[in-house]
Structure formats: C-alpha cells, structure tokens
Write an enzyme that holds these catalytic residues in place. Structure first.
Site, PDB file in Angstrom:
ATOM      1  N   LYS A   6     -34.752  56.362 -14.326  1.00 44.45           N
ATOM      2  CA  LYS A   6     -36.211  56.191 -14.192  1.00 44.45           C
ATOM      3  C   LYS A   6     -36.930  57.259 -15.011  1.00 44.45           C
ATOM      4  CE  LYS A   6     -39.733  55.537 -10.587  1.00 44.45           C
ATOM      5  NZ  LYS A   6     -40.028  55.672  -9.150  1.00 44.45           N
ATOM      6  N   SER A  26     -42.496  51.630  -7.274  1.00 43.67           N
ATOM      7  CA  SER A  26     -42.726  51.966  -8.660  1.00 43.67           C
ATOM      8  C   SER A  26     -41.495  51.834  -9.555  1.00 43.67           C
ATOM      9  CB  SER A  26     -43.254  53.401  -8.765  1.00 43.67           C
ATOM     10  OG  SER A  26     -42.261  54.330  -8.370  1.00 43.67           O
ATOM     11  N   SER A  63     -40.482  53.352  -3.238  1.00 46.14           N
ATOM     12  CA  SER A  63     -40.318  52.990  -4.651  1.00 46.14           C
ATOM     13  C   SER A  63     -38.886  52.776  -5.101  1.00 46.14           C
ATOM     14  CB  SER A  63     -40.968  54.046  -5.544  1.00 46.14           C
ATOM     15  OG  SER A  63     -42.365  53.928  -5.496  1.00 46.14           O
TER      16      SER A  63
END
Lengths: 99, 506
Positions: free
Chosen positions: B81, B156, B180
């Site tokens: 990420k 997210s 997330s």
C-alpha cells in the site's frame, strides 16, 4: 446541536490553512452540518463519570541509550524539498504585505 | 506459467525454495499479469519492475547456492500500500500533495519485507491519506473491483485488495484505521487482518490517525496471511507505541485451525450488527457461516455490545481530530508540492494555496471537522465525549471477552457498491465501516475472512472475527477452521469464482 454556518466553515478553513473556494464553502458547510449532527450523538452516552481514553494501549515513556545513531544527511533531507538554496530549505517570505 | 499467479503464497514459497521454479519466474508472471489487467483494475500506482526482479534474483542466488532462504516467504511477490515509505520508490499516499516524492528511508514494514526476501512488486492505490471506504478518493483515479469493474474494491486499501482478487499478487499489505484492511477484504473476497494495535510498527507509515492506524497482512488464504503477519509484526524501538511483547503465534494457530475442529471455542455474535441497514444477502451469508462454525464444534452465543452503536460517531470525531493535527506537517516547506511561490505570496499564503491544491475534498472535510472538534468551546462536547465513548467500547469488549473467546459479525453491512454511488454523501460512505470501527477504537485484533457470495448479487461477503488484544492467534484458528469448512461446502475457494479479466482500460 449544530448547525454550522458558512462563516464558521470559512473560519475553520483559515485556521486549517486551506484556501478554499466559494463553491467549496457552500458544499462543505452543508456536508459538515450533516456530519456534525450525526456525530453529536456521542454526547448522549458520555456521562461525566466516564474517564476518557486517548489511546488503546497504556502509554509509558520510552527511553533508549544516549548513543549517536546515523540520521538523514543534509543532501538526503533536501532532496525532496520544493525549493533549496545554499544547502538549506528555501521558504517564501515570512511576513505578509500588511506587516 | 500463468498458473503461477493462481497459487497461494505458501505454495509459491515451497516451489521457489525447492528450486522447482525461480523467484524471477514467479515475479515475472505477476508483472506480466499486472501489465495485462491493471489497465482495467488500476490497483497499482507504481510498478517497480527492476526492484522486484533484483529482489527475486537475490532469493534465487540463495537457493542456487544452497544457502538457507531469508524467511518462509522469501521470493514471494507482494503489493505494498502506497502509505508505507519505500526508499527511492515513489510514495504518494494517493495524494497530489506527495506526487513524485521519493522517500529517503524505508518504513519498518518495508524493511522487514525486504529482509525477509519478499519481492515488492509495487505500490497500491488507496483513498487519499487512507481517508475513505471505496478508493474513489485517490487523486490518481479509482481502483475497480475485479468481481465487477463497475463497483468499488473497498477502501482505503482498495488497491491492495483488488491486486489480490485480480491475481496480480498473492500477498499485500494494508493499513487499517477504521476498517481499511478488513472492509476491502470483505468486498473483494480476500482475507484482511488488522493485528492488535502496536504489534506492527507505524514507523514510515504516513500518519492519518496515530492512535488508530495499524498495518497488517492481506492475502487470499488465512495461512498466507499468518505467514505474512509473522514477517511484519514485532517490537520496533522507532515506534513509541510499539508493543514490546512476543508476536502472537498466529501461524501455529492457522495450522491448528486447518484441522477443522473448534470444540471448546466460544464464539459471540455481536447483537448490534444486523437488522436495518444490512443487506439481506449479507446477513444470510453470515448466518450460513455461523452455522458452519457450530458444525465445527464451536459454541455460538449472542453477545450485546450496546456502546458499539456509538463507535461510528466517536470515530468520526477522533480520527479527523488526529488527522487535522497530523496533516499540519504538509506545509509546503520541506517536502511535497508547493503552490504560489512567486515572490508575491507570504509563507502562510503559500501554505494555504498548496494545501488547497494538494488535498482532495474528503481530506479537507476531515481536516475542518477535526479542527472544529478540537476548538475551544466545542472540545468537551465533541472530542472529549468521543474519548469517553472509546472507554465504553473497550468496556463492552472486556465484558464480551469475559464470556467468549472471539466475537463475530458481518465485516461490512453491504456488498461492494457501485463506483460513484456514495461520493456525494459522506455519511453513507462512512457507514461502510460500521462494524469494523470498534476494534480500532479499542485496539484489539480483528480480521475479515471471505464467507461466500451474497445470493442476491453474487458479490463477496466478509465474516469479521474479533479477538482480544495480543490474542490474534485466536481469530486465526477460527478463520482457518472456517475456511476449510467453507471450501468443502462450496466445492472450492470462492476467490476462484472471480470473473476472467480482459486487459482493456476503462
């Protein structure tokens, strides 16, 4: 409890250093009002005798041995600067016109 | 070669370490897959082809020389990420503010991955500064859900979850502030774990809400998640909130669970998470999972956690408050973009112009919300009350875990929604994290494991399993046992039902 006015949102934007546009002020004022009315329900259960929790894990001071460790060098630190001059961060003038 | 991308991380590791395939071949197969399908999925913001192949070559050299490999996951590819810093590799946090930033240092998670010989393929898309539940808040365009390209992959960490579901990587890293990791896992039919707060270092994790942010493993199987968990977790002196305690034995627990026996395990169903606002097909999938846990020998009871109803409002005060403070560091002076530096504007004006240009709407909303909640005159009613709710939620967990070993619920109230459906309505978007937020506020461990597809739309549903702090192994045992029973009932892993992807960009 709210509602929050457009002027209050403009004040918040100034405090938060956000040069928002008039259109954004209209949009955000409405949205922040909805959000604040929704989150205000925390007050329904937050009785005076409940201690606040700031952190899930109890925090204690953390010490380490006072020995020198390598850190970022000057070039590394400046490598991503938006502007650098003479080995330093170059920044815009600090004082505004009125000063 | 193409079948390599369908394998689990554990299978790939075994083949690489035995010399059956090379890590370079495995990396190349995934890079080829990314080249083929990422135009449509857009899971990646940056693909580090050279770095990945170099890391793979180093593992192959160890294997060829007969040296022990660096870790059980050495040579296995991973999608990272874009919120974790990577030295010399772009790190944007999905924001224009950090466009083109090349961090001068690795996050501890990144360092641990590199030292373990894990092959980092690239950086995955995300909601800007990890604020969102759909990845639509990325400044670089949305990621699409491989199950249905018109739908969101969650957020997210939608880039990481989509990369797994699109078979672009067998492993990924996410970060979970309010869900997330788990919510994207649920809506893409993948496994997502939020470890106990403080058990994975936050050093080099670009801060959103420091008392809630926690990095964790994402994978397509529970065993793979456990393998990755053990690589990234552990005490780190560079993170002041890092827990100085042994990593819970999650790998052993995943192996134990795979034997398929949950006799003596007490499972609590959270009474508050169901009913109105929940998609009926999600509840039916969840109920099937409950029955399967029972058939595995678990004792299932309903547990009431009344304060969980106040978790969402408390979160949307605490997280924006911390964000408004954390994001003050983006002041256009030391890194990131700078706007309006033309000699006529003062530093303060440049700061305001830069933040206006560099932050997207959701980030601005949360900064202003946090600024409001922390203002004198409003502090007690908002931030102060939210902190008290945090105490109540922790007490509900304590009471529940006095009678059950783990708690379960649906991970998210609905399956993946359509791109664009909730962008104009922040409160509707926030509700995607209804069930995941309590574990962030209390800091305990929680994970999402796929529990089949909703019967009304065929889209994946997630089963959330929550465990007490530092008891992460409990949920891995339950998840691994459930996974075996689920696959037996469905005739295979549900992730294998993802539609074939064509390469066309949309």
């Amino acid at each position: 409890m709210p509602s929050i006015s457009r002027d209050e949102v403009a004040h918040l934007a100034r405090l938060a250093r956000l040069a928002v546009t008039d259109d954004e002020l209209d949009l955000f004022a409405g949205q922040l009002d909805v959000i604040l009315q929704s989150v205000a329900t925390v007050g329904d259960v937050a009785a005076a005798d409940i201690p606040p929790t700031s952190h899930a894990v109890p925090l204690t001071n953390v010490f380490r041995e006072d020995v020198v460790r390598p850190g970022l060098g000057q070039q590394q630190a400046l490598a991503s600067a938006p502007a650098a001059e003479e080995g330093r961060f170059r920044v815009p003038r600090i004082l505004g016109e009125e000063a | 070669m193409t079948e390599l991308i369908r394998k689990t991380a554990a299978e790939l590791a075994a083949q690489i370490h035995s010399g059956e395939v090379t890590a370079v071949e495995v990396a190349q197969a995934h890079l080829d897959r990314i080249a083929e399908v990422d135009g449509a999925v857009h899971a990646f913001l940056h693909v580090d082809t050279e770095g990945a192949l170099a890391a793979a070559r180093a593992v192959d050299e160890d294997v060829a020389a007969g040296r022990p490999v660096a870790s059980p996951l050495a040579g296995v590819p991973l999608a990272l990420k874009d919120v974790l810093t990577t030295r010399g590799v772009p790190t944007t946090v999905g924001s224009r503010m950090l466009e083109g930033w090349l961090p001068p240092y690795d996050a501890t998670v990144t360092r641990r991955l590199r030292e373990a010989g894990v092959v980092i393929l690239g950086k995955t898309n995300m909601d800007e500064f990890a604020m969102g539940s759909s990845t639509e808040n990325s400044a670089y365009g949305p990621t699409r859900n491989p199950w249905d390209l018109d739908r969101v992959p969650g957020g997210s960490g939608g880039g990481s979850s989509a990369a797994l579901a699109a078979f672009e990587a067998p492993l990924a890293i996410g970060t979970d502030t309010g869900g997330s990791i788990r919510q994207p896992g649920a809506v893409t039919g993948t496994v997502g774990v939020k470890p106990t707060y403080g058990s994975v270092s936050r050093y080099g994790l670009v801060a959103f809400s420091s008392s809630l942010d926690q990095a964790g493993p994402c994978a397509r199987t529970v065993l793979d998640a456990a393998l990755l968990h053990e690589v990234i977790a552990g005490h780190d002196p560079l993170d002041s909130t890092s827990i100085d305690a042994p990593v819970p034995p999650v790998l052993a627990a995943a192996r134990e669970g795979a034997s398929g026996d949950l006799s003596g395990v007490r499972v609590g169903v959270v009474a508050q998470f169901g009913g109105e606002g929940y998609q009926p097909g999600v509840l039916r999938s969840f109920q099937n999972a409950v029955e399967q846990l029972r058939s595995l020998g678990a004792e299932v009871v309903e547990v009431s956690c009344p304060s969980f109803d106040y978790a969402l409002p408390a979160y949307y005060l605490i997280a924006p408050s911390e964000a408004s403070s954390n994001l003050a560091r983006f002041d256009a002076m030391r890194y990131g973009i700078r706007v309006g530096d033309d000699g006529t504007h003062s530093a303060e004006e440049v700061m305001s112009l830069t933040r206006e240009k560099g932050f997207g709407p959701e980030v601005k909303r949360r900064i202003m919300l946090g600024t409001y909640a922390l203002s004198s005159g409003y502090y007690d009613a908002y931030y102060g009350s939210a902190q008290k709710v945090r105490t109540l939620i922790a007490r509900d967990f304590d009471a529940a875990f006095a009678t059950v070993d783990v708690l379960i619920s649906p991970t998210t109230p609905t399956t993946a929604f359509k791109i664009g459906d909730r962008v104009g309505d922040p409160m509707a978007m926030y509700k995607a994290d209804l069930c995941t937020i309590p574990s962030n506020l209390a800091g305990n461990a929680a994970m999402s494991v796929p529990c089949g597809q909703s019967d009304e739309d065929g889209l994946p549903v997630g089963l959330q399993i929550m465990a007490p702090a530092l008891q992460d192994h409990r949920m891995y045992r339950v998840a691994a046992a459930y996974e075996v029973a689920r696959d037996a009932a469905l005739g295979g892993a549900p992730i294998l039902s993802v539609p074939e992807l064509s390469g066309a960009a949309r």
